[in-house]
Design a protein around this motif. Structure first.
Motif, PDB file in Angstrom:
ATOM      1  N   ASP A   1       0.792  -1.208   0.022  1.00  0.00           N
ATOM      2  CA  ASP A   1      -0.297  -0.193  -0.145  1.00  0.00           C
ATOM      3  C   ASP A   1       0.807   0.793  -0.005  1.00  0.00           C
ATOM      4  OD1 ASP A   1       0.580   0.898   2.700  1.00  0.00           O
ATOM      5  OD2 ASP A   1      -0.700  -1.187   3.541  1.00  0.00           O
ATOM      6  N   LEU A   2      -0.112   2.204  -0.249  1.00  0.00           N
ATOM      7  CA  LEU A   2       1.025   3.781  -0.547  1.00  0.00           C
ATOM      8  C   LEU A   2      -0.567   4.834   0.248  1.00  0.00           C
ATOM      9  CD1 LEU A   2       0.718   6.029  -3.005  1.00  0.00           C
ATOM     10  CD2 LEU A   2       0.867   4.144  -3.779  1.00  0.00           C
ATOM     11  N   GLY A   3       0.131   5.447   1.039  1.00  0.00           N
ATOM     12  CA  GLY A   3      -0.861   6.956   1.121  1.00  0.00           C
ATOM     13  C   GLY A   3      -0.274   7.665   1.630  1.00  0.00           C
ATOM     14  N   LEU A   4      -1.059   8.650   2.521  1.00  0.00           N
ATOM     15  CA  LEU A   4      -0.357   9.737   2.858  1.00  0.00           C
ATOM     16  C   LEU A   4      -1.120   9.549   4.804  1.00  0.00           C
ATOM     17  CD1 LEU A   4      -2.091  12.327   0.269  1.00  0.00           C
ATOM     18  CD2 LEU A   4       0.623  11.093   0.462  1.00  0.00           C
ATOM     19  N   THR A   5       0.172  10.950   5.413  1.00  0.00           N
ATOM     20  CA  THR A   5       0.107  10.461   6.805  1.00  0.00           C
ATOM     21  C   THR A   5      -0.115  12.540   7.452  1.00  0.00           C
ATOM     22  OG1 THR A   5       0.987   8.484   6.889  1.00  0.00           O
ATOM     23  CG2 THR A   5       1.252   9.905   9.304  1.00  0.00           C
ATOM     24  N   PHE A   6      -0.986  12.811   7.656  1.00  0.00           N
ATOM     25  CA  PHE A   6      -1.258  13.978   8.132  1.00  0.00           C
ATOM     26  C   PHE A   6      -0.904  14.110   9.294  1.00  0.00           C
ATOM     27  CE2 PHE A   6      -3.609  17.521   9.843  1.00  0.00           C
ATOM     28  CZ  PHE A   6      -3.013  18.608   9.041  1.00  0.00           C
ATOM     29  N   LYS A   7       0.250  14.672   9.432  1.00  0.00           N
ATOM     30  CA  LYS A   7      -0.134  14.836  11.188  1.00  0.00           C
ATOM     31  C   LYS A   7      -0.723  15.477  11.680  1.00  0.00           C
ATOM     32  CE  LYS A   7       4.849  12.907  10.432  1.00  0.00           C
ATOM     33  NZ  LYS A   7       6.324  13.421  10.443  1.00  0.00           N
ATOM     34  N   PHE A   8      -0.879  15.450  13.633  1.00  0.00           N
ATOM     35  CA  PHE A   8      -1.613  16.983  13.806  1.00  0.00           C
ATOM     36  C   PHE A   8      -0.808  16.945  15.639  1.00  0.00           C
ATOM     37  CE2 PHE A   8      -4.665  14.430  12.305  1.00  0.00           C
ATOM     38  CZ  PHE A   8      -5.441  15.623  11.219  1.00  0.00           C
TER      39      PHE A   8
END
Length: 186
Positions: free
Chosen positions: A179-186
């Motif tokens: 898989d591939l994706g995006l991670t958005f950090k808070f």
């Protein structure tokens, strides 16, 4: 049927954002939300995933996370009759992330949960079953900005047998998922 799946996806995304917001309040602003797509090797089918994590420990080199992940996909059984199986999987994960340098991190982890399999047709739902699910995963993240990462991962997926229309012992193949994706950090 696709409307139901899109609604489930929107609800899961909202829950992930709420979970990450709660992580922000409790853990000094540390949490993340991931979304992406993948491909199962043995079953030759695509899947989507959404994940909300909260960080339980963080130092200069390592991060420990717990999170909730949604994995969804379907399988067409008979196109002329419009029958397919919709799979909805919820997994509680543990993840360990190690910072290689300022641009890259590697991660490993595992999770357990449940998978809901629903046999669907043009006339509606025919049957459903809830079974167990487990996974182990690893990958690498490249940091695009301080709050956004690109993610490339591999996971081994383990499925339990399920029972649809009185036929027990139906089993998906254990498979590798890429898989591939995006991670958005808070």
């Amino acid at each position: 049927m696709k409307t139901i799946r899109n609604t489930k996806l929107a609800i899961t995304a909202t829950a992930g954002l709420i979970l990450s917001s709660q992580a922000n309040a409790q853990y000094r602003g540390i949490g993340d939300f991931e979304a992406g797509v993948g491909y199962m090797e043995n079953d030759q089918r695509a899947y989507g995933f959404l994940k909300g994590n909260l960080v339980t420990y963080h130092d200069a080199l390592n991060t420990h996370k717990f999170g909730l992940e949604y994995i969804g996909y379907d399988e067409t059984l008979n196109a002329s009759f419009g029958t397919d199986i919709l799979y909805t999987t919820l997994v509680v994960n543990y993840e360990f992330e190690h910072y290689i340098n300022q641009r890259f991190t590697v991660f490993v982890g595992g999770g357990v949960g449940g998978q809901f399999a629903e046999l669907d047709s043009n006339v509606g739902s025919l049957d459903d079953d809830l079974t167990g699910y487990a996974q182990v995963f690893a990958g690498i993240r490249g940091h695009i900005t301080p709050n956004l990462d690109a993610r490339l991962g591999v996971r081994r997926m383990f499925f339990d047998e399920f029972d649809l229309l009185g036929v027990s012992g139906i089993k998906q193949n254990q498979t590798w998922g890429f898989d591939l994706g995006l991670t958005f950090k808070f």
